[in-house]
Scaffold this motif. Structure first.
Motif, mmCIF file in Angstrom:
data_model
loop_
_atom_site.group_PDB
_atom_site.id
_atom_site.type_symbol
_atom_site.label_atom_id
_atom_site.label_comp_id
_atom_site.label_asym_id
_atom_site.label_seq_id
_atom_site.Cartn_x
_atom_site.Cartn_y
_atom_site.Cartn_z
ATOM 1 N N ASN A 143 1.144 -1.188 -0.210
ATOM 2 C CA ASN A 143 -0.291 -0.129 0.201
ATOM 3 C C ASN A 143 0.553 1.529 0.090
ATOM 4 O OD1 ASN A 143 -2.547 -1.242 -0.022
ATOM 5 N ND2 ASN A 143 -2.830 -1.553 2.023
ATOM 6 N N PRO A 144 0.244 2.646 -0.062
ATOM 7 C CA PRO A 144 -0.796 2.336 -1.564
ATOM 8 C C PRO A 144 -1.402 1.895 -2.601
ATOM 9 C CG PRO A 144 0.804 4.126 -1.204
ATOM 10 C CD PRO A 144 0.452 3.469 -0.553
ATOM 11 N N VAL A 145 -2.171 1.121 -3.542
ATOM 12 C CA VAL A 145 -2.159 0.527 -3.992
ATOM 13 C C VAL A 145 -2.068 1.755 -5.553
ATOM 14 C CG1 VAL A 145 -3.031 -1.621 -3.644
ATOM 15 C CG2 VAL A 145 -4.339 0.299 -4.640
ATOM 16 N N LEU A 146 -2.569 2.605 -5.786
ATOM 17 C CA LEU A 146 -2.837 4.184 -6.134
ATOM 18 C C LEU A 146 -2.318 5.592 -5.435
ATOM 19 C CD1 LEU A 146 -4.414 4.957 -8.720
ATOM 20 C CD2 LEU A 146 -6.404 5.938 -7.346
ATOM 21 N N LYS A 147 -1.728 5.640 -6.068
ATOM 22 C CA LYS A 147 -0.726 7.077 -5.133
ATOM 23 C C LYS A 147 -0.585 8.553 -6.520
ATOM 24 C CE LYS A 147 3.871 4.798 -5.555
ATOM 25 N NZ LYS A 147 5.318 4.693 -4.870
ATOM 26 N N ALA A 148 -0.013 9.188 -6.314
ATOM 27 C CA ALA A 148 -0.182 10.108 -7.252
ATOM 28 C C ALA A 148 1.237 10.110 -7.984
ATOM 29 C CB ALA A 148 -0.106 11.846 -6.298
ATOM 30 N N GLY A 193 -2.485 14.545 -4.703
ATOM 31 C CA GLY A 193 -3.470 12.684 -3.983
ATOM 32 C C GLY A 193 -3.986 12.553 -4.699
ATOM 33 N N ALA A 194 -4.580 11.362 -4.882
ATOM 34 C CA ALA A 194 -5.211 10.396 -5.895
ATOM 35 C C ALA A 194 -6.378 9.825 -4.928
ATOM 36 C CB ALA A 194 -4.383 8.946 -6.149
ATOM 37 N N CYS A 195 -7.500 10.193 -5.352
ATOM 38 C CA CYS A 195 -8.209 9.829 -3.704
ATOM 39 C C CYS A 195 -9.413 9.569 -4.201
ATOM 40 C CB CYS A 195 -8.089 10.600 -2.694
ATOM 41 S SG CYS A 195 -9.747 10.070 -0.597
ATOM 42 N N PRO A 196 -9.844 7.844 -4.164
ATOM 43 C CA PRO A 196 -11.454 7.615 -4.282
ATOM 44 C C PRO A 196 -12.962 8.085 -3.442
ATOM 45 C CG PRO A 196 -9.791 5.840 -3.881
ATOM 46 C CD PRO A 196 -8.762 7.128 -3.569
ATOM 47 N N TRP A 214 -16.160 0.002 -8.787
ATOM 48 C CA TRP A 214 -16.307 -0.946 -9.154
ATOM 49 C C TRP A 214 -16.372 -1.883 -9.883
ATOM 50 C CZ3 TRP A 214 -21.603 0.498 -7.612
ATOM 51 C CH2 TRP A 214 -21.432 1.661 -7.119
ATOM 52 N N TRP A 215 -16.679 -3.195 -10.103
ATOM 53 C CA TRP A 215 -16.306 -4.242 -10.570
ATOM 54 C C TRP A 215 -17.163 -4.790 -12.112
ATOM 55 C CZ3 TRP A 215 -13.088 -7.366 -12.354
ATOM 56 C CH2 TRP A 215 -12.585 -8.746 -12.778
ATOM 57 N N ASP A 216 -16.911 -4.425 -13.212
ATOM 58 C CA ASP A 216 -17.777 -4.836 -13.939
ATOM 59 C C ASP A 216 -17.248 -6.153 -14.915
ATOM 60 O OD1 ASP A 216 -18.603 -4.857 -17.276
ATOM 61 O OD2 ASP A 216 -17.415 -2.592 -17.601
ATOM 62 N N PRO A 217 -18.571 -7.667 -14.502
ATOM 63 C CA PRO A 217 -18.355 -8.763 -14.738
ATOM 64 C C PRO A 217 -17.962 -8.340 -16.254
ATOM 65 C CG PRO A 217 -20.475 -8.235 -14.229
ATOM 66 C CD PRO A 217 -20.120 -6.730 -14.250
ATOM 67 N N GLU A 218 -18.601 -8.150 -17.197
ATOM 68 C CA GLU A 218 -18.161 -8.387 -18.674
ATOM 69 C C GLU A 218 -17.267 -8.122 -19.315
ATOM 70 O OE1 GLU A 218 -21.269 -5.727 -20.649
ATOM 71 O OE2 GLU A 218 -22.727 -6.983 -19.561
ATOM 72 N N GLU A 219 -16.255 -7.080 -18.552
ATOM 73 C CA GLU A 219 -14.764 -6.604 -19.318
ATOM 74 C C GLU A 219 -13.640 -6.917 -18.100
ATOM 75 O OE1 GLU A 219 -14.433 -2.743 -20.272
ATOM 76 O OE2 GLU A 219 -15.877 -2.003 -20.873
ATOM 77 N N GLN A 220 -14.609 -7.723 -16.628
ATOM 78 C CA GLN A 220 -14.059 -8.339 -16.225
ATOM 79 C C GLN A 220 -12.808 -7.573 -15.632
ATOM 80 O OE1 GLN A 220 -14.103 -11.911 -14.604
ATOM 81 N NE2 GLN A 220 -15.524 -11.356 -15.504
ATOM 82 N N LEU A 221 -13.183 -6.182 -15.128
ATOM 83 C CA LEU A 221 -12.861 -5.358 -14.729
ATOM 84 C C LEU A 221 -12.515 -4.493 -13.848
ATOM 85 C CD1 LEU A 221 -10.899 -3.316 -18.067
ATOM 86 C CD2 LEU A 221 -9.670 -4.564 -16.463
ATOM 87 N N PHE A 222 -12.072 -3.851 -12.582
ATOM 88 C CA PHE A 222 -12.218 -2.945 -11.288
ATOM 89 C C PHE A 222 -11.896 -1.532 -11.673
ATOM 90 C CE2 PHE A 222 -10.573 -6.301 -8.392
ATOM 91 C CZ PHE A 222 -11.383 -6.670 -7.699
ATOM 92 N N LYS A 223 -12.761 -0.761 -11.896
ATOM 93 C CA LYS A 223 -13.528 0.110 -12.280
ATOM 94 C C LYS A 223 -13.381 1.535 -11.626
ATOM 95 C CE LYS A 223 -15.699 -0.916 -16.966
ATOM 96 N NZ LYS A 223 -15.915 -0.681 -18.073
ATOM 97 N N LEU A 224 -12.050 2.803 -11.739
ATOM 98 C CA LEU A 224 -12.278 3.491 -10.259
ATOM 99 C C LEU A 224 -12.112 4.865 -10.762
ATOM 100 C CD1 LEU A 224 -11.754 3.823 -6.974
ATOM 101 C CD2 LEU A 224 -8.900 3.878 -8.250
#
Length: 326
Positions: free
Chosen positions: A240-245, A259-262, A268-278
């Motif tokens: 961690n952090p998995v997402l940073k500036a 900052g790179a803050c959700p 979200w998990w997109d089951p059709e594209e098999q991707l996490f989307k942030l």
């Protein structure tokens, strides 16, 4: 010309009498108020709201000494249990969308003409209030948004909520029956106590099990078992952090914080594209950007068409503050 002028004056006078009247006296109504509240005497120095420190700085003579409801600002509503006159104050200014005079007038409350306004608390013009009155009847229910002050009643008692086991509202797909009034009146938004879970105290006689997957975190759906429930603790990722500036937008250009803050954008998990989307905030109050990941650990920033070479999704000229991606 004189007749036409007199007629105009007469019409103007009639319209004025409809829009505002003198303060009326008469038998005061008795009311029920939901939630926690206090009844106090309206006078200079009286605290107005239970969750604010504001006190009355000006009190018209005809309101001095009458009873008023002190509750949280924004928790405004009552039910009439005995006919009578009720008085309500609401701010003149709608700068913070707090004026309720349109709602009052639409429900038959009439504005009092004298005084036109008075300073309820503080010294800002936005804290000047209008006075409204209505002769209400038993059974009437009034609910207002932030904010009003209810006063001039004979008595105010706590409105006891209907018992959960006497709900008479909609039956949900899972067999739970809601109250007629929803959200339920049993919940006090100012309380720090755990929210009651009505279907645990009064479970439906039949609980459908064929409506989808069931998460058996408790015994609500289990009548009998010889299995043992085991809880497993997650392990915190050491990287961690998995997402940073990492780029100019995220590092806070113009002396802003990096900052790179959700925040509330959502992952979200997109089951059709098999991707996490942030969707996340790049730089403190900078802009909104978009990233994707196959495992939730390694993130890619796809180039989009708002700003060449970057993953910005918010058009120029718009700044994030409190936001949500839907």
């Amino acid at each position: 010309m004189e007749k036409r002028g007199c007629l105009s004056l007469l019409l103007a006078g009639l319209l004025s009498s409809v829009q505002a009247v003198s303060f009326r006296s008469g038998s005061s109504a008795e009311i029920e108020v939901p939630g926690e509240f206090q009844v106090d005497t309206f006078e200079v120095g009286a605290k107005i709201f239970s969750n604010r420190g504001f006190t009355v700085v000006e009190c018209p003579a005809f309101l001095e000494g009458v009873l008023f409801v002190r509750d949280s600002i924004g928790l405004d509503g009552f039910r009439v249990v005995q006919d009578g006159v009720i008085t309500v104050l609401t701010p003149e200014s709608n700068q913070y969308k707090s004026a309720q005079y349109e709602a009052l007038e639409s429900q038959g409350f009439v504005r009092i003409s004298t005084p036109t306004l008075f300073q309820l608390f503080g010294d800002l013009s936005g804290n000047q209030v209008r006075i409204y009155q209505k002769k209400v009847k038993a059974g009437d229910q009034y609910d207002f948004k932030k904010w009003t002050v209810v006063l001039g009643f004979a008595s105010a008692r706590k409105r006891e909520p209907q018992a959960w086991n006497k709900n008479e509202g909609e039956v949900l797909y899972n067999g739970i029956r809601l109250p007629k009034v929803w959200p339920p009146e049993q919940i006090d938004p100012t309380s720090r106590k755990p929210m009651p879970v009505p279907y645990l105290d009064f479970p439906p006689p039949v609980i459908p099990m064929d409506v989808g997957r069931q998460l058996l975190v408790d015994d609500f759906l289990i009548e009998k078992t010889d299995l043992t429930r085991t809880f497993h603790y997650p392990e915190k990722y050491a990287g961690n952090p998995v997402l940073k500036a990492e780029n100019d937008l995220e590092e806070g250009p113009g002396n802003k914080l990096a900052g790179a803050c959700p925040k509330s954008g959502g992952l979200w998990w997109d089951p059709e594209e098999q991707l996490f989307k942030l969707w996340y905030e790049a730089g403190w109050l900078g802009t909104i950007c978009y990233a994707t990941s196959m495992d939730g650990i390694h993130w890619d920033r796809p180039e989009l068409d708002i700003l060449p070479g970057y993953n910005q999704v918010l058009p120029f000229g718009l700044k994030p503050d409190s936001w949500t991606v839907v």
